[in-house]
Write an enzyme that holds these catalytic residues in place. Structure first.
Site, PDB file in Angstrom:
ATOM      1  N   ASN A  83       0.840  -1.198   0.000  1.00  0.00           N
ATOM      2  CA  ASN A  83       0.000   0.000   0.000  1.00  0.00           C
ATOM      3  C   ASN A  83       0.881   1.256   0.000  1.00  0.00           C
ATOM      4  O   ASN A  83       2.115   1.176  -0.032  1.00  0.00           O
ATOM      5  CB  ASN A  83      -0.937  -0.043   1.211  1.00  0.00           C
ATOM      6  CG  ASN A  83      -2.282   0.581   0.923  1.00  0.00           C
ATOM      7  OD1 ASN A  83      -2.375   1.615   0.288  1.00  0.00           O
ATOM      8  ND2 ASN A  83      -3.342  -0.055   1.406  1.00  0.00           N
ATOM      9  N   HIS A 113      23.696   2.107  11.563  1.00  0.00           N
ATOM     10  CA  HIS A 113      24.921   2.833  11.864  1.00  0.00           C
ATOM     11  C   HIS A 113      25.440   2.382  13.227  1.00  0.00           C
ATOM     12  O   HIS A 113      24.661   1.964  14.092  1.00  0.00           O
ATOM     13  CB  HIS A 113      24.658   4.336  11.893  1.00  0.00           C
ATOM     14  CG  HIS A 113      24.091   4.870  10.614  1.00  0.00           C
ATOM     15  ND1 HIS A 113      24.868   5.306   9.583  1.00  0.00           N
ATOM     16  CD2 HIS A 113      22.800   5.002  10.201  1.00  0.00           C
ATOM     17  CE1 HIS A 113      24.099   5.694   8.584  1.00  0.00           C
ATOM     18  NE2 HIS A 113      22.836   5.529   8.932  1.00  0.00           N
ATOM     19  N   ALA A 158      -0.364  -3.305  13.447  1.00  0.00           N
ATOM     20  CA  ALA A 158      -0.042  -1.931  13.067  1.00  0.00           C
ATOM     21  C   ALA A 158       0.819  -1.245  14.123  1.00  0.00           C
ATOM     22  O   ALA A 158       0.625  -1.423  15.322  1.00  0.00           O
ATOM     23  CB  ALA A 158      -1.328  -1.142  12.849  1.00  0.00           C
ATOM     24  N   THR A 163      12.189  -6.034  16.050  1.00  0.00           N
ATOM     25  CA  THR A 163      13.632  -5.963  16.331  1.00  0.00           C
ATOM     26  C   THR A 163      14.299  -7.328  16.380  1.00  0.00           C
ATOM     27  O   THR A 163      15.523  -7.399  16.466  1.00  0.00           O
ATOM     28  CB  THR A 163      13.874  -5.262  17.676  1.00  0.00           C
ATOM     29  OG1 THR A 163      13.220  -6.007  18.718  1.00  0.00           O
ATOM     30  CG2 THR A 163      13.328  -3.838  17.652  1.00  0.00           C
ATOM     31  N   LYS A 164      13.496  -8.401  16.348  1.00  0.00           N
ATOM     32  CA  LYS A 164      14.072  -9.751  16.381  1.00  0.00           C
ATOM     33  C   LYS A 164      13.189 -10.681  15.564  1.00  0.00           C
ATOM     34  O   LYS A 164      12.072 -10.328  15.175  1.00  0.00           O
ATOM     35  CB  LYS A 164      14.185 -10.251  17.823  1.00  0.00           C
ATOM     36  CG  LYS A 164      12.848 -10.390  18.542  1.00  0.00           C
ATOM     37  CD  LYS A 164      13.033 -10.872  19.963  1.00  0.00           C
ATOM     38  CE  LYS A 164      11.688 -11.045  20.659  1.00  0.00           C
ATOM     39  NZ  LYS A 164      11.857 -11.515  22.054  1.00  0.00           N
ATOM     40  N   ARG A 181      -0.137 -14.423  20.126  1.00  0.00           N
ATOM     41  CA  ARG A 181      -0.776 -15.725  20.125  1.00  0.00           C
ATOM     42  C   ARG A 181      -0.514 -16.419  18.799  1.00  0.00           C
ATOM     43  O   ARG A 181      -0.046 -15.812  17.840  1.00  0.00           O
ATOM     44  CB  ARG A 181      -2.278 -15.606  20.356  1.00  0.00           C
ATOM     45  CG  ARG A 181      -3.052 -14.928  19.209  1.00  0.00           C
ATOM     46  CD  ARG A 181      -4.549 -14.944  19.498  1.00  0.00           C
ATOM     47  NE  ARG A 181      -5.351 -14.360  18.441  1.00  0.00           N
ATOM     48  CZ  ARG A 181      -5.794 -15.012  17.377  1.00  0.00           C
ATOM     49  NH1 ARG A 181      -5.495 -16.299  17.190  1.00  0.00           N
ATOM     50  NH2 ARG A 181      -6.555 -14.402  16.477  1.00  0.00           N
TER      51      ARG A 181
END
Length: 202
Positions: A83, A113, A158, A163-164, A181
């Protein structure tokens, strides 16, 4: 090993050397043309994206505007939809499976960085590959950070910051993103929360 080779090897590199600035300019020129096509110029937009991207399936739609760094580091499977406002910083490989959907303003960020200011001020940066499995849906304003993989069939809510690595077949959300879940066969009969499909062809 030049700076482009270092970039593709996920090593520290300087982004203005060895032709990298010119490669980014090429991508910007193609993206300018794509993003300024009339909405009805679907075939021209798709032609430009095929010129830009490393690989993409036969059936896809990327809404305007779309932005990326190089384009050739992006590989996308069949039936892809992004989108408005999709951003992919592809200084490293971005691999996206089949039947993947991005809501508005999804950011896929392989680039980063160093944390220490002295190291960061040296001009070195890096890119770590991102992998997104088949049948993944990323909600609006999701951010996927360098080195992340997302398993097939997973939905990311949303506003999440991933991060993992996220496993397959789960709903995950939050900042930082975490598994909420599993997705089960019971979910098939619902189209939104507790609302049951009133049609048979789903």
């Amino acid at each position: 090993m030049n700076q482009r080779d270092r970039m593709l090897a996920a090593l520290p590199y300087k982004a203005w050397l060895d032709g990298l600035s010119e490669e980014r300019m090429r991508a910007k020129e193609i993206l300018f043309d794509h993003n300024n096509c009339r909405p009805s110029q679907v075939e021209e937009r798709q032609r430009l994206l095929r010129l830009l991207l490393g690989k993409i399936g036969q059936n896809f739609n990327i809404e305007q505007p779309f932005r990326c760094d190089y384009g050739y580091n992006i590989e996308i499977g069949e039936n892809f939809y992004a989108n408005y406002g999709c951003l992919i910083l592809d200084v490293a490989k971005v691999t996206i499976g089949n039947n993947v959907q991005f809501a508005p303003n999804v950011s896929i960020l392989t680039a980063g960085h160093p944390l220490h200011p002295q190291s960061r001020n040296s001009g070195y940066e890096y890119g770590i590959p991102i992998q997104i499995g088949h049948n993944v849906w990323l909600g609006a304003n999701v951010i996927v950070n360098p080195g992340v993989s997302i398993g097939e069939n997973t939905v990311i809510g949303a506003g999440s910051v991933v991060t993992k690595a996220m496993p397959a077949n789960v709903v995950a959300a939050g900042n930082p993103c975490r598994v909420l879940r599993s997705i089960t066969d019971e979910d098939r009969k619902y189209y939104y929360k507790d609302r049951i499909f009133d049609v048979e062809d789903y």
